[in-house]
Design an enzyme around this catalytic site. Structure first.
Site, mmCIF file in Angstrom:
data_model
loop_
_atom_site.group_PDB
_atom_site.id
_atom_site.type_symbol
_atom_site.label_atom_id
_atom_site.label_comp_id
_atom_site.label_asym_id
_atom_site.label_seq_id
_atom_site.Cartn_x
_atom_site.Cartn_y
_atom_site.Cartn_z
ATOM 1 N N ARG A 181 0.891 -1.192 -0.075
ATOM 2 C CA ARG A 181 0.011 -0.080 -0.157
ATOM 3 C C ARG A 181 0.748 1.281 0.179
ATOM 4 O O ARG A 181 0.548 2.290 -0.381
ATOM 5 C CB ARG A 181 -1.139 -0.065 1.125
ATOM 6 C CG ARG A 181 -2.139 1.138 1.094
ATOM 7 C CD ARG A 181 -3.305 0.899 2.082
ATOM 8 N NE ARG A 181 -3.185 0.010 2.986
ATOM 9 C CZ ARG A 181 -2.664 0.297 4.389
ATOM 10 N NH1 ARG A 181 -2.100 1.511 4.532
ATOM 11 N NH2 ARG A 181 -2.634 -0.380 5.410
ATOM 12 N N TYR B 75 -16.045 18.250 -15.780
ATOM 13 C CA TYR B 75 -16.396 16.978 -15.656
ATOM 14 C C TYR B 75 -17.443 16.649 -14.689
ATOM 15 O O TYR B 75 -17.270 17.216 -13.573
ATOM 16 C CB TYR B 75 -15.326 15.744 -15.529
ATOM 17 C CG TYR B 75 -15.359 14.306 -15.133
ATOM 18 C CD1 TYR B 75 -16.347 13.745 -16.126
ATOM 19 C CD2 TYR B 75 -15.134 13.726 -13.950
ATOM 20 C CE1 TYR B 75 -16.713 12.312 -15.681
ATOM 21 C CE2 TYR B 75 -15.315 12.373 -13.799
ATOM 22 C CZ TYR B 75 -16.282 11.759 -14.474
ATOM 23 O OH TYR B 75 -16.629 10.551 -14.280
ATOM 24 N N ASP C 28 -6.658 19.779 -14.242
ATOM 25 C CA ASP C 28 -7.013 18.775 -14.612
ATOM 26 C C ASP C 28 -6.567 18.369 -16.061
ATOM 27 O O ASP C 28 -7.361 19.051 -16.858
ATOM 28 C CB ASP C 28 -8.654 18.196 -14.249
ATOM 29 C CG ASP C 28 -9.022 16.802 -14.765
ATOM 30 O OD1 ASP C 28 -8.236 16.293 -15.512
ATOM 31 O OD2 ASP C 28 -10.017 16.468 -14.319
ATOM 32 N N LYS D 32 -7.928 7.538 -19.296
ATOM 33 C CA LYS D 32 -8.177 8.057 -20.668
ATOM 34 C C LYS D 32 -7.041 7.972 -21.699
ATOM 35 O O LYS D 32 -6.406 6.845 -21.757
ATOM 36 C CB LYS D 32 -8.403 9.244 -20.558
ATOM 37 C CG LYS D 32 -9.762 9.526 -19.391
ATOM 38 C CD LYS D 32 -11.106 8.862 -19.889
ATOM 39 C CE LYS D 32 -12.085 8.757 -18.700
ATOM 40 N NZ LYS D 32 -12.045 9.204 -17.504
HETATM 41 N N1 PLP Z 1 -11.359 14.151 -14.829
HETATM 42 C C1 PLP Z 1 -11.880 14.409 -16.224
HETATM 43 C C2 PLP Z 1 -11.751 15.416 -17.130
HETATM 44 C C3 PLP Z 1 -12.574 13.148 -16.587
HETATM 45 O O1 PLP Z 1 -13.121 12.914 -17.805
HETATM 46 C C4 PLP Z 1 -12.784 11.980 -15.931
HETATM 47 C C5 PLP Z 1 -13.486 10.725 -16.116
HETATM 48 O O2 PLP Z 1 -14.165 10.756 -17.217
HETATM 49 C C6 PLP Z 1 -11.983 11.956 -14.491
HETATM 50 C C7 PLP Z 1 -11.412 13.224 -14.055
HETATM 51 C C8 PLP Z 1 -12.187 10.932 -13.366
HETATM 52 O O3 PLP Z 1 -11.500 9.902 -13.847
HETATM 53 P P1 PLP Z 1 -11.777 8.392 -13.681
HETATM 54 O O4 PLP Z 1 -12.944 7.938 -14.349
HETATM 55 O O5 PLP Z 1 -10.619 7.548 -14.046
HETATM 56 O O6 PLP Z 1 -12.020 8.285 -11.900
#
Ligand code: PLP
Length: 376
Positions: free
Chosen positions: A45, A96, A169, A194
């Protein structure tokens, strides 16, 4: 080493003298302390060699010392908020949908969350007032799903002058097209699910930065709550990462063609893509990105559900940045957690379709889209 070489080499160094050109997958959950000199490995961990190889590579891509990986993008976001969200968070208004859900968890802790349009220079000029001291600024650019562009250098400069910390992000652009730390941000967040992993078969997240204090705080929080990715997931993310530059270049080229085709279609009322000269953020995107990305949003004049059913190569699925093309309606999927009146005010309406362009043959994608748009 230049960027494309780092993608393939960093974190893949040989450790055991076998000559393996791919390091072994370290599955152990615990380590024999007496077999180590000096003792370094304690419990998975906290420490894991497969995970740390991926972290070295992600840090090298932005030319910084630290990256911590997580079990998902949301897990990375939860740790970032636990460490950085004190009294106030200022967030891009178009983010998001899951980020809205994450921000919702802060209300119970008495943290004020303020959504503002960071793509609007007039808003940026006035939002970092005296109350921004100690705040966390959470930026998405391009934003999801409207693909607005935030000027990272300008936001970072003003936020820092006010004593705030800036997290970007960078999931939509990915590290090939945009490196937020170079524009002054403090922390880059990725959903590595992604484009970084790129094959739509694994979840992951990362926080990348150059601050030792944050590295200690992020990893201490991760070890405490246990939102670590397993070794096999790290292996898959790292394997995908090696081809990120190739995939990204291919996707960006095809996306430009699709954006042009959508713009010409009478079935489409509006196309949002930062690569189009009429996009309000085009000039800033051209300055801070090495390409305009692989997402397009557009307003369809017909029945969106029928359009999504007619598409054959674009799966009707959420997510983005992968090898396979995807299409979806954000209002009814990714952005459902956003209150309806906020969605309407922002323009995330039921006619908005978002496509994520994969690495298929561009002509096949153009044909599929053309046929589906015009109802056959
Ligand atoms: N940030 C963005 C811009 C996203 O599009 C996403 C998921 O679609 C996330 C964060 C969250 O990622 P995860 O699905 O890997 O938890």
């Amino acid at each position: 080493m230049r960027f494309d070489t780092r993608l393939v080499h960093v974190g893949q160094e040989q450790q055991d003298g076998t000559g393996d050109v791919v390091p072994p997958l370290h599955l152990a959950s615990t380590y024999d302390r007496d077999a180590q000199d000096p003792p370094r490995w304690f419990y998975a961990r906290g420490e894991n060699p497969t995970r740390e190889g991926l972290e070295r590579c992600l840090a090298a891509l932005e030319d910084v010392r630290f990256a911590s990986v997580f079990s998902s993008g949301q897990a990375a976001g939860a740790t970032a908020l636990a460490v950085l969200a004190r009294r106030r968070v200022i967030v891009s208004d178009d983010v998001y949908g899951g980020t809205h859900s994450l921000m919702g968890t802060l209300a119970a802790q008495g943290v004020e969350v303020r959504y503002v349009d960071l793509a609007d220079p007039a808003v940026v000029a006035r939002v970092f007032d005296d109350r921004a001291e100690g705040a966390l600024v959470w930026v998405e650019t391009p934003t999801n799903p409207l693909l607005k562009i935030v000027d990272l250098a300008e936001v970072s400069r003003r936020a820092h002058a006010a004593g705030a910390v800036v997290l970007v992000d960078n999931t939509l652009a990915g590290p090939v097209l945009q490196q937020p730390l170079r524009h002054g941000a403090d922390v880059t967040l990725y959903s590595t699910t992604k484009s970084v992993a790129g094959h739509l078969d694994v979840l992951g997240g990362a926080l990348v930065h150059d601050r030792e204090d944050l590295h200690e705080a992020f990893t201490a929080h991760r070890t405490a709550v246990g939102n670590v990715p397993g070794p096999f997931d790290c292996f898959l993310v790292h394997r995908g990462l090696k081809t990120l530059a190739l995939r990204t270049r291919c996707q960006v080229a095809t996306t430009g063609l699709l954006a042009d085709a959508l713009r010409e279609s009478p079935a489409v009322a509006e196309v949002r893509y930062p690569g189009l000269p009429e996009h309000p953020g085009h000039a800033v995107a051209a300055r801070q990105m090495a390409g305009f990305g692989s997402l397009i949003s557009f307003r369809y004049r017909g029945d969106v559900d029928a359009l999504l059913r007619r598409l054959r190569l674009f799966a009707n699925a959420v997510s983005l940045g992968g090898v396979r093309s995807l299409a979806g309606c954000p209002a009814t999927t990714t952005h459902r957690p956003v209150p309806q009146e906020t969605r309407t005010a922002l323009g995330i309406t039921d006619d908005l379709v978002r496509v994520s362009v994969g690495i298929e043959d561009p002509q096949d994608l153009l044909d599929d889209l053309d046929r589906a748009l015009h109802g056959t």
